[in-house]
Design a protein around this motif. Structure first.
Motif, mmCIF file in Angstrom:
data_model
loop_
_atom_site.group_PDB
_atom_site.id
_atom_site.type_symbol
_atom_site.label_atom_id
_atom_site.label_comp_id
_atom_site.label_asym_id
_atom_site.label_seq_id
_atom_site.Cartn_x
_atom_site.Cartn_y
_atom_site.Cartn_z
ATOM 1 N N THR A 65 7.661 -0.817 -8.604
ATOM 2 C CA THR A 65 7.005 -1.903 -7.871
ATOM 3 C C THR A 65 5.750 -2.351 -8.617
ATOM 4 O O THR A 65 5.522 -3.550 -8.818
ATOM 5 N N ARG A 66 4.946 -1.399 -9.057
ATOM 6 C CA ARG A 66 3.739 -1.719 -9.827
ATOM 7 C C ARG A 66 4.122 -2.345 -11.168
ATOM 8 O O ARG A 66 3.483 -3.307 -11.626
ATOM 9 N N VAL A 93 4.075 -7.431 -4.030
ATOM 10 C CA VAL A 93 5.284 -6.713 -4.418
ATOM 11 C C VAL A 93 5.453 -5.492 -3.524
ATOM 12 O O VAL A 93 4.521 -4.700 -3.354
ATOM 13 N N GLY A 111 4.929 -5.920 -10.619
ATOM 14 C CA GLY A 111 3.678 -6.647 -10.383
ATOM 15 C C GLY A 111 2.915 -6.904 -11.673
ATOM 16 O O GLY A 111 2.399 -8.005 -11.901
ATOM 17 N N GLU A 128 -3.687 -1.331 -5.086
ATOM 18 C CA GLU A 128 -2.634 -0.333 -4.854
ATOM 19 C C GLU A 128 -2.734 0.129 -3.407
ATOM 20 O O GLU A 128 -3.693 0.797 -3.020
ATOM 21 N N SER A 130 0.295 -4.297 -4.608
ATOM 22 C CA SER A 130 1.467 -3.466 -4.890
ATOM 23 C C SER A 130 1.593 -2.375 -3.835
ATOM 24 O O SER A 130 0.658 -1.615 -3.602
#
Length: 196
Positions: free
Chosen positions: A16-17, A76, A20, A39, A7
């Motif tokens: 975005t996270r 992502v 994901g 991350e 991510s």
């Protein structure tokens, strides 16, 4: 099996996270998988140092190993300047050249408007094809207006099914006949006309 989510979201919380996580949950619901999230915002300094000194730091090295050993990847990125973020690209630039060869990858992106949805096809798909990954046919793009709207869940489920099938060695998943309803373009245009 091991599923890794990469991510590139920068904020906390991050859409975005969130995308994901939703994709990972959908894949895990179809095939048992241990999920690990990388991350990239937490690795930004180590990625930059890797470019200047040629050596990954401890956290970056662990992330590279997780990605290399994964049975499947979900990647992502937020959209910046009509493409993936620089941090996203930089992470894949510091991987070993053949780290993703033959690896199943689901591509996804988030953005403020649906106008950037082609980023999946003009930026992400070519990047992972170049890295010799096996990219699932369905990419998932989520614009701000897609959250809670009709259609996003269906795209997530379809893409997750394709990745789960590849991870399980079943080849590409064939969607059910009614899996993705196609609305003729003329009907879409008619729906935009003002009532009168």
């Amino acid at each position: 099996m091991k599923l890794v989510v990469v991510s590139a979201g920068l904020s906390v919380p991050s859409s975005t996270r969130l995308l994901g996580d939703r994709l990972a949950a959908a894949v895990s619901g179809r095939t048992p998988a241990e999920v690990e999230v990388v991350e990239l915002r937490d690795l930004a300094v180590e990625i930059a140092h890797n470019f200047t000194n040629g050596f990954p730091g401890r956290k970056l090295s662990a992330a590279q190993q997780a990605v290399t050993e994964a049975d499947g990847l979900i990647v992502v990125t937020p959209v910046f300047s009509a493409s993936y973020s620089g941090l996203f690209k930089s992470f894949f630039d510091v991987l070993e050249q053949d780290a993703l060869a033959g690896k199943p990858v689901l591509i996804a992106a988030t953005g403020g408007t649906a106008r950037h949805s082609l980023v999946l096809e003009h930026a992400l798909r070519p990047l992972f094809a170049y890295l010799h990954a096996v990219v699932v046919p369905t990419g998932v793009y989520a614009a701000s207006e897609d959250w809670g709207a009709e259609g996003l869940d269906g795209r997530i489920e379809r893409a997750a099914g394709e990745l789960a099938a590849l991870m399980s060695g079943l080849g590409s998943a064939r969607p059910a006949q009614d899996d993705l309803a196609v609305v003729p373009f003329a009907e879409q245009l008619a729906a935009l006309r003002p009532a009168g």
